[in-house]
Design a protein around this motif. Structure first.
Motif, short mmCIF file in Angstrom:
data_model
loop_
_atom_site.label_atom_id
_atom_site.label_comp_id
_atom_site.label_asym_id
_atom_site.label_seq_id
_atom_site.Cartn_x
_atom_site.Cartn_y
_atom_site.Cartn_z
N LYS A 125 26.80 11.19 -17.09
CA LYS A 125 26.27 9.87 -16.82
C LYS A 125 25.08 9.60 -17.72
O LYS A 125 24.26 10.46 -17.95
CB LYS A 125 25.84 9.75 -15.36
CG LYS A 125 26.98 9.79 -14.36
CD LYS A 125 26.50 9.85 -12.93
CE LYS A 125 25.68 8.64 -12.56
NZ LYS A 125 25.28 8.66 -11.16
N THR A 126 24.98 8.36 -18.19
CA THR A 126 23.84 7.97 -19.01
C THR A 126 22.69 7.53 -18.13
O THR A 126 21.54 7.86 -18.39
CB THR A 126 24.23 6.83 -19.97
OG1 THR A 126 25.30 7.30 -20.79
CG2 THR A 126 23.08 6.42 -20.85
N TRP A 127 22.98 6.77 -17.08
CA TRP A 127 21.95 6.27 -16.17
C TRP A 127 22.02 7.02 -14.86
O TRP A 127 23.09 7.12 -14.25
CB TRP A 127 22.11 4.77 -15.96
CG TRP A 127 21.80 4.01 -17.21
CD1 TRP A 127 22.69 3.59 -18.16
CD2 TRP A 127 20.50 3.63 -17.68
NE1 TRP A 127 22.03 2.96 -19.18
CE2 TRP A 127 20.68 2.96 -18.91
CE3 TRP A 127 19.22 3.78 -17.17
CZ2 TRP A 127 19.62 2.45 -19.65
CZ3 TRP A 127 18.15 3.27 -17.91
CH2 TRP A 127 18.36 2.61 -19.13
N LEU A 128 20.88 7.56 -14.42
CA LEU A 128 20.83 8.38 -13.22
C LEU A 128 20.00 7.71 -12.13
O LEU A 128 19.02 7.03 -12.40
CB LEU A 128 20.20 9.74 -13.55
CG LEU A 128 20.90 10.55 -14.63
CD1 LEU A 128 20.07 11.78 -14.98
CD2 LEU A 128 22.29 10.95 -14.20
N GLU A 129 20.41 7.96 -10.91
CA GLU A 129 19.66 7.49 -9.75
C GLU A 129 18.41 8.37 -9.58
O GLU A 129 18.40 9.53 -10.03
CB GLU A 129 20.52 7.59 -8.48
CG GLU A 129 21.80 6.78 -8.53
CD GLU A 129 21.55 5.29 -8.58
OE1 GLU A 129 20.60 4.82 -7.93
OE2 GLU A 129 22.30 4.60 -9.30
N PRO A 130 17.39 7.85 -8.93
CA PRO A 130 16.18 8.67 -8.71
C PRO A 130 16.49 10.01 -8.04
O PRO A 130 15.92 11.04 -8.43
CB PRO A 130 15.32 7.78 -7.81
CG PRO A 130 15.72 6.40 -8.18
CD PRO A 130 17.20 6.48 -8.46
N ARG A 131 17.39 10.03 -7.08
CA ARG A 131 17.72 11.29 -6.39
C ARG A 131 18.43 12.29 -7.31
O ARG A 131 18.51 13.48 -7.00
CB ARG A 131 18.56 11.00 -5.15
CG ARG A 131 19.97 10.57 -5.43
CD ARG A 131 20.74 10.23 -4.16
NE ARG A 131 22.12 9.96 -4.40
CZ ARG A 131 22.62 8.90 -5.02
NH1 ARG A 131 21.81 7.97 -5.48
NH2 ARG A 131 23.93 8.74 -5.19
N GLU A 132 18.96 11.80 -8.45
CA GLU A 132 19.62 12.69 -9.40
C GLU A 132 18.64 13.23 -10.45
O GLU A 132 18.73 14.39 -10.84
CB GLU A 132 20.76 11.95 -10.12
CG GLU A 132 21.89 11.51 -9.21
CD GLU A 132 22.87 10.60 -9.90
OE1 GLU A 132 24.08 10.93 -9.86
OE2 GLU A 132 22.46 9.58 -10.49
N ILE A 133 17.72 12.39 -10.89
CA ILE A 133 16.83 12.81 -11.98
C ILE A 133 15.58 13.54 -11.47
O ILE A 133 15.06 14.42 -12.15
CB ILE A 133 16.45 11.62 -12.89
CG1 ILE A 133 15.89 12.15 -14.21
CG2 ILE A 133 15.52 10.66 -12.20
CD1 ILE A 133 15.77 11.12 -15.31
N ALA A 134 15.12 13.20 -10.27
CA ALA A 134 13.91 13.86 -9.74
C ALA A 134 14.04 15.38 -9.71
O ALA A 134 13.13 16.09 -10.18
CB ALA A 134 13.56 13.29 -8.37
N PRO A 135 15.15 15.94 -9.19
CA PRO A 135 15.27 17.41 -9.20
C PRO A 135 15.31 18.00 -10.61
O PRO A 135 14.84 19.11 -10.83
CB PRO A 135 16.60 17.68 -8.48
CG PRO A 135 16.89 16.45 -7.71
CD PRO A 135 16.27 15.32 -8.46
N MET A 136 15.84 17.24 -11.57
CA MET A 136 15.86 17.73 -12.95
C MET A 136 14.44 17.85 -13.50
O MET A 136 14.18 18.70 -14.36
CB MET A 136 16.67 16.76 -13.83
CG MET A 136 18.13 16.66 -13.47
SD MET A 136 18.91 15.32 -14.37
CE MET A 136 19.72 16.25 -15.65
N LEU A 137 13.56 17.00 -13.00
CA LEU A 137 12.17 17.03 -13.43
C LEU A 137 11.31 17.94 -12.57
O LEU A 137 10.14 18.18 -12.88
CB LEU A 137 11.59 15.60 -13.39
CG LEU A 137 12.26 14.59 -14.31
CD1 LEU A 137 11.73 13.19 -14.04
CD2 LEU A 137 12.05 14.97 -15.76
N GLY A 138 11.86 18.40 -11.46
CA GLY A 138 11.11 19.27 -10.55
C GLY A 138 10.08 18.52 -9.73
O GLY A 138 9.05 19.08 -9.36
#
Length: 89
Positions: free
Chosen positions: A33-46
């Motif tokens: 996916k190119t665009w991620l929901e907050p619940r998807e990207i937040a864990p990637m950022l820790g």
């Protein structure tokens, strides 16, 4: 006979390696996916979704990294991650 035994051993090794590769592919996370929901990207950022919202509100992401989607926001998978890395430095 010796050649046949070697071939059989090689075939067995190839089958084993193929099985291992298939298992690795099946268990490797895919990010298509190119665009991620907050619940998807937040864990990637820790970070938490709330912290992500604070960062967004404080302007820590470039405008091209965020888009309004319905009543919420989405984050560009590559640009937002790059912006977050800049914040960490």
């Amino acid at each position: 006979m010796e050649v046949e035994l070697r071939l059989e051993l090689l075939h067995a090794e190839v089958r084993e390696l193929t099985s291992v590769i298939q298992q690795l592919v099946a268990t490797t996370p895919q990010r298509t996916k190119t665009w991620l929901e907050p619940r998807e990207i937040a864990p990637m950022l820790g970070i938490s979704v709330r912290t992500l919202a604070v960062w967004r509100t404080n302007g820590r992401f470039r405008p091209i990294s965020i888009r309004k989607q319905g009543s919420g926001y989405q984050f560009h998978a590559d640009w937002a991650l790059a912006d977050a890395q800049e914040v960490s430095r």
